[in-house]
Design an enzyme around this catalytic site. Structure first.
Site, PDB file in Angstrom:
ATOM      1  N   CYS A 129      12.830  11.260   7.835  1.00 39.06           N
ATOM      2  CA  CYS A 129      12.727  10.879   9.250  1.00 39.06           C
ATOM      3  C   CYS A 129      14.039  11.025  10.001  1.00 39.06           C
ATOM      4  CB  CYS A 129      12.189   9.455   9.375  1.00 39.06           C
ATOM      5  SG  CYS A 129      12.963   8.309   8.243  1.00 39.06           S
TER       6      CYS A 129
ATOM      7  N   LYS B 193       0.844  -1.195   0.000  1.00 42.02           N
ATOM      8  CA  LYS B 193       0.000   0.000   0.000  1.00 42.02           C
ATOM      9  C   LYS B 193       0.881   1.247   0.000  1.00 42.02           C
ATOM     10  CE  LYS B 193      -1.926   2.740   2.906  1.00 42.02           C
ATOM     11  NZ  LYS B 193      -1.995   3.995   2.089  1.00 42.02           N
TER      12      LYS B 193
ATOM     13  N   GLU C 182       9.735   1.294  10.951  1.00 39.41           N
ATOM     14  CA  GLU C 182      10.714   2.383  10.858  1.00 39.41           C
ATOM     15  C   GLU C 182       9.911   3.660  11.010  1.00 39.41           C
ATOM     16  OE1 GLU C 182      12.265   5.499   9.735  1.00 39.41           O
ATOM     17  OE2 GLU C 182      12.540   4.704   7.705  1.00 39.41           O
TER      18      GLU C 182
ATOM     19  N   GLU D  93       8.504  15.751  16.092  1.00 38.50           N
ATOM     20  CA  GLU D  93       8.989  15.613  14.713  1.00 38.50           C
ATOM     21  C   GLU D  93       8.142  16.519  13.820  1.00 38.50           C
ATOM     22  OE1 GLU D  93      10.354  12.103  11.727  1.00 38.50           O
ATOM     23  OE2 GLU D  93       8.382  11.873  12.637  1.00 38.50           O
TER      24      GLU D  93
END
Length: 503
Positions: A304, A194, A270, A401
């Site tokens: 990231c 996906k 992750e 973040e």
């Protein structure tokens, strides 16, 4: 800042928006409509305009894809091919990618805002190389003979896990597609993929190329759609043996929960990061400024491992601040098809608004805005490179973040302080160290709890180098042979031996 910053002329000035060839789900070797017939829009972040309407997969479509993948694994040729044959097909897949580099780079530019020249020269060639790397490993999957302590003979087999669910993020659509797909194919697994709803276009094109390369039907299936529906259906599915997810920590929790509540499928994650870059007094100022800017502005901060917390030792702090301001103001933002541009648009309006909200938080909490902090232009999702000074560790911009071009700059005195503050985060994905002192580099690299540490460099990725997180940045490793073993089971086979002259 830069040239053509409003992003309004991307399709007119530099490249025509491509004809989109593949907009349907890819199940069992065929492009098909979703069962519901629903579609969704994928948006060009340069302009905010619709590129195409894409089939919206749901639970029923995931069921069909898993059924195809299960049949391909249980009864099909892919897991039963000699590794060399899987490798041969993967090599052909890589060759086809090389033949379509420009088309694929264009798709990731109009869908994700990736820089076109970089995609054409680096991203797409590297995913072809990723396939070749694991193609070369496909016939080298070996167990080992075990030395037993009793009258037993034993060995291990490494066997493909089975049907995999891969959930891909939007920031590196091609790179992260193949970070999961390449080792999975080499291992002999089948899969349902996906892609992010923001960036479905290149994934569907790769499905087409996989078919042309000879990947058997059912081995690689692509379901486009939304996380709450298609992604959840993959995570909860009782006939998927493992799910691999890259994305936010919040969604990673949901994936783990779904795996636990369904069939206890294996999970690799992750997740997010708030990576520190620690710059010591002996650093070369110019190099340090370049690495610090690259670390937070590369891919418009949508990465990231972005070095969004920059700790600078007090002896060079003022000088480095001046250098960062100078370089940030020269950073060119604009149309990602323009070869002079270094930063394109954020991926979509939601991410754009989120970043601007964090910038407001930084101002309101008392950080000093050194440069940037504003949107650019009146069309598309462009934001100025933004640097805050006087940042405290408990401010939101130092804890959360942001996933955008926003740097939090902080001063420190001692090595011990730098280590403590670098580790003062729930994340542990990456870190950078800039120093000429080998002892400092060794001490700090062993003290920071993160999955990859870069010394006097940043974003130094390589196919041979495993990559993944500590703490709430997840677990499991991409790249290197560790990624291949992530998709293999270890089976022990034991038989008795009688009257052996030795054990």
């Amino acid at each position: 800042m830069g040239s053509d910053c409003n992003g309004s002329s991307a399709s007119e000035s530099f490249v025509k928006t491509p004809t989109i060839k593949f907009t349907k789900l890819f199940i069992d070797g065929e492009f098909v409509d979703s069962i519901s017939g629903k579609t969704f829009e994928t948006i060009d972040p340069r302009t905010g305009e619709v590129i195409a309407r894409i089939a919206e997969g749901d639970k029923e479509d995931v069921d069909l894809a898993v059924k195809a993948a299960r049949a391909a694994f249980d009864n099909g040729p892919w897991p039963r091919f000699p590794g060399a044959e899987r490798g041969r097909i993967m090599m052909k897949f890589a060759d086809l990618i090389d033949q379509h580099v420009e088309e694929l780079a264009i798709l990731d530019t109009v869908d994700a805002g990736r820089l076109f020249n970089f995609g054409k020269a680096v991203d797409i060639p590297q995913v072809a190389q990723n396939l070749r790397y694991y193609a070369g490993a496909a016939d080298k999957i070996h167990g080992e003979v075990l030395k037993m302590s009793r009258e037993l003979q034993a060995y291990t087999l490494l066997e493909p896990i089975g049907v995999l669910g891969h959930i891909i993020p939007w920031n590196f659509p091609s790179t992260l597609f193949f970070a999961k797909v390449s080792p999975s194919l080499a291992a002999g697994c089948t899969m349902v993929i996906k892609p992010a709803e923001q960036t479905p276009l290149s994934a569907l094109y790769y499905a087409h190329l996989a078919k042309l390369a000879g990947v058997p039907d059912g081995v690689l299936n692509v379901i486009t759609g939304f996380g709450q529906t298609a992604g959840a259906a993959i995570s909860y599915h009782m006939d998927i043996d493992k799910v691999s997810f890259t994305g936010s920590t919040e969604v990673g929790r949901l994936v783990m929960e779904a795996a636990a509540k369904s069939n206890l499928k294996q999970v690799s994650l992750e997740l997010g990061g708030k990576s520190p870059l620690v710059i010591f007094d002996d650093a070369d100022i110019n190099m340090a400024a370049d690495l610090a800017l690259l670390g937070v502005l590369y891919n418009k901060g949508e990465i990231c491992v972005a070095s969004s917390r920059v700790f600078v030792q007090e002896g060079i702090y003022d000088e480095l601040v001046k250098k960062l301001e100078e370089k940030a103001k020269a950073w060119v933002v604009g149309d990602p098809f323009d070869p002079n541009v270094r930063q394109g648009p954020q991926v979509d309006k939601q991410q754009y608004n989120k970043i601007l909200t964090y910038i407001d938080h930084g101002k309101n909490e008392g950080a000093t805005l050194l440069t940037g902090g504003k949107p650019l232009g009146n069309k598309g999702y462009y934001i100025e490179p933004t640097i805050f000074t006087d940042v405290k560790d408990d401010m939101l911009i130092a804890k959360d973040e942001i996933f955008g071009p926003v740097m939090a700059l902080m001063k420190f005195k001692t090595i011990e302080e730098a280590i403590q503050r670098a580790n003062n985060t729930k994340y542990g994905l990456a870190a950078g160290i800039i120093t000429k002192d080998l002892n400092v580099a060794n001490t700090v690299s062993r003290s920071i709890r993160a999955g990859v540490i870069w010394i006097n460099c940043y974003f130094a990725f390589d196919l041979d180098c495993p990559y993944g997180g500590y703490k709430m940045s997840g677990f499991g490793r991409d790249f290197g042979l560790e990624a291949l073993h992530k998709y293999l089971h270890t089976k022990s086979v034991v038989t008795p031996i009688y009257n052996s002259p030795w054990l």
